[in-house]
Write a protein that holds these residues in place. Structure first.
Motif, short mmCIF file in Angstrom:
data_model
loop_
_atom_site.label_atom_id
_atom_site.label_comp_id
_atom_site.label_asym_id
_atom_site.label_seq_id
_atom_site.Cartn_x
_atom_site.Cartn_y
_atom_site.Cartn_z
N GLY A 99 -8.67 -3.14 -12.19
CA GLY A 99 -7.69 -2.34 -12.91
C GLY A 99 -8.05 -2.15 -14.37
O GLY A 99 -7.94 -1.05 -14.92
N GLY A 111 1.35 6.65 -6.70
CA GLY A 111 0.20 7.52 -6.94
C GLY A 111 0.55 8.99 -6.86
O GLY A 111 0.10 9.79 -7.68
N CYS A 142 2.21 1.89 -3.33
CA CYS A 142 1.15 2.46 -4.17
C CYS A 142 0.95 3.94 -3.88
O CYS A 142 0.68 4.73 -4.80
CB CYS A 142 -0.16 1.70 -3.94
N VAL A 143 1.08 4.33 -2.61
CA VAL A 143 0.97 5.75 -2.24
C VAL A 143 2.03 6.56 -2.97
O VAL A 143 1.75 7.61 -3.56
CB VAL A 143 1.10 5.94 -0.72
N HIS A 178 -6.12 2.26 -1.98
CA HIS A 178 -4.97 2.32 -1.08
C HIS A 178 -5.28 2.97 0.28
O HIS A 178 -4.95 2.40 1.32
CB HIS A 178 -3.76 2.97 -1.76
N LEU A 191 -3.91 4.82 -13.90
CA LEU A 191 -3.11 4.28 -12.79
C LEU A 191 -3.39 5.04 -11.50
O LEU A 191 -3.57 4.43 -10.43
CB LEU A 191 -1.63 4.37 -13.14
N GLN A 192 -3.45 6.38 -11.59
CA GLN A 192 -3.77 7.20 -10.42
C GLN A 192 -5.10 6.79 -9.81
O GLN A 192 -5.21 6.55 -8.60
CB GLN A 192 -3.85 8.68 -10.82
N ILE A 239 -5.18 3.29 -8.15
CA ILE A 239 -4.53 3.27 -6.84
C ILE A 239 -5.42 3.93 -5.79
O ILE A 239 -5.57 3.43 -4.67
CB ILE A 239 -3.16 3.97 -6.91
N TYR A 240 -6.03 5.05 -6.16
CA TYR A 240 -6.84 5.79 -5.19
C TYR A 240 -8.15 5.09 -4.85
O TYR A 240 -8.80 5.44 -3.86
CB TYR A 240 -7.10 7.21 -5.68
N CYS A 262 6.99 7.11 -12.90
CA CYS A 262 5.94 6.68 -11.98
C CYS A 262 6.37 5.49 -11.13
O CYS A 262 6.20 5.50 -9.90
CB CYS A 262 4.67 6.35 -12.75
N LEU A 297 0.82 -1.21 0.00
CA LEU A 297 0.00 0.00 0.00
C LEU A 297 0.85 1.26 0.00
O LEU A 297 0.54 2.23 -0.70
CB LEU A 297 -0.94 -0.01 1.21
N SER A 350 -11.95 -3.72 -1.02
CA SER A 350 -10.53 -3.63 -1.38
C SER A 350 -9.63 -4.14 -0.27
O SER A 350 -8.57 -4.73 -0.53
CB SER A 350 -10.17 -2.18 -1.72
#
Length: 372
Positions: A213, A41, A37-38, A66, A58-59, A62-63, A326, A34, A267
């Motif tokens: 995804g 992101g 991922c932060v 996470h 992708l942003q 993740i949001y 990224c 996580l 999630s």
């Protein structure tokens, strides 16, 4: 007799300490995933001028999961503090570091000639809302837990807060919006979640994760950024969607908000179902996730302000460079959680402050005990 008591106490501590210090690698692995991922992101979030559709997808992907998952995990690990009403630890380990980070971030912004126009300690700077939220949740839940219907009431409040004429001041909108996730973690802290470790469930989690995804990739612009971040009211979300050609009605927006909570709760189980239960080479990132969280936030602030002044990210002009930028969040996370970095920054990230010791010193009790 006194010596025997000392020996018994020492033996008890010796026997208990390995158990007390034993960590659950399953949760360390989840936190590692996580926090990586932060970082990814936040890096992707700074490429709006050059970002392509897959970066924006992708942003948003993740949001989706996470921070809800992080909040649920935080609620699970906060249960003992909540039940004990352990204000002292919350102040020492969360509120004091938050005040230090908030001040340090202000100094950093000032050094970059980008001082926030509305600075105060109730309006968290970049990324620090998480610390403030968890501290407030831990303290207030000690008293609010007495109410039988606290969890459903928190959900209703989180949905109703969006009807406000404007987003709540500072970080208070997110305090209301994320509270159901924290409470869910708190109330399920006694559950072992062994079903998440079963092979069929794990397979289902991988399928659901990648399916989510793919869905986000194909429907990138059909989701409100403010809704995913949970920091806007319904009117602002509808205006945001209208700019992108989607005229959401009020009740449609509310329905998306409710769906956002359902996916957020799901999630958590999805992430836990995908994570290995034993210690891996990346597990230490989860153990020291606070270092990654704080230090990467400072790095992002520097990158964004330099980009605003010198347009640094203009070089990210193709898919390959964007991908490298990224996903550099992965090695960055390994580095920021590493032992050399922790040694250099522990005084800042984990300040040695104990409010109980300070109170005793102010009261003079420490000195009296030493004399005895």
């Amino acid at each position: 007799m006194y010596q025997n008591e000392r020996n018994e106490t020492y033996m008890t501590k010796t026997v208990e300490s390995p158990l007390m210090k034993k960590r659950d690698s399953w949760y360390d692995n989840a936190k590692a995933f996580l926090i990586i991922c932060v970082v990814i992101g936040h890096l992707a979030n700074g490429t709006f001028s050059t970002a392509t559709d897959w970066v924006r997808a992708l942003q948003r992907f993740i949001y989706v999961f996470h921070m809800p998952a992080f909040m649920i995990i935080s609620g699970r690990f906060a249960k003992k503090r909540v039940d004990r009403g352990d204000w002292a630890t919350v102040i020492s380990k969360m509120i004091v570091p938050y005040l230090i980070f908030q001040t340090a971030f202000l100094v950093l912004y000032s050094a970059l000639n980008a001082t926030p126009s509305k600075f105060n300690y109730f309006n968290p700077l970049f990324g620090l809302w998480y610390f403030l939220n968890v501290a407030i949740y831990t303290i207030f839940t000690t008293y609010l837990k007495k109410f039988k219907w606290l969890f459903p009431v928190s959900l209703v409040a989180a949905v109703l807060i969006g009807f406000g004429a404007s987003t709540l001041f500072g970080g208070f909108h997110r305090i209301v919006a994320f509270y159901p996730f924290f409470l869910f973690g708190y109330y399920t802290a006694g559950m072992k979640l062994d079903f998440c470790k079963k092979i069929p469930f794990r397979i289902a989690c991988y399928v659901a994760f990648f399916g989510l995804g793919i869905y986000i990739l194909r429907h990138t612009f059909e989701h409100s950024w403010g809704l995913l971040c949970m920091n806007q009211n319904y009117a602002e979300i509808m205006r945001d969607m209208a700019k992108r050609g989607s005229d959401w009605a009020l009740m449609e927006t509310v329905a998306h908000c409710i769906l956002r909570y359902i996916v957020g709760f799901a999630s958590f189980f999805m992430i836990m179902g995908m994570m290995p239960t034993k210690k891996w080479f990346f597990s230490y990132i989860g153990k020291y996730s606070v270092y990654v969280y704080v230090l990467h936030s400072m790095l992002i602030i520097i990158l964004r302000e330099l980009d605003a002044d010198f347009d640094l990210l203009r070089v990210l002009s193709n898919h390959f460079l964007l991908m490298i930028y990224c996903f550099s969040g992965i090695p960055i996370s390994f580095i920021l959680a590493s032992k050399p970095v922790r040694k250099l920054t522990s005084f800042f990230v984990e300040p040695n402050f104990d409010i109980k010791r300070v109170i005793k010193r102010l009261a003079g009790t420490d000195r009296n005990q030493e004399v005895k």
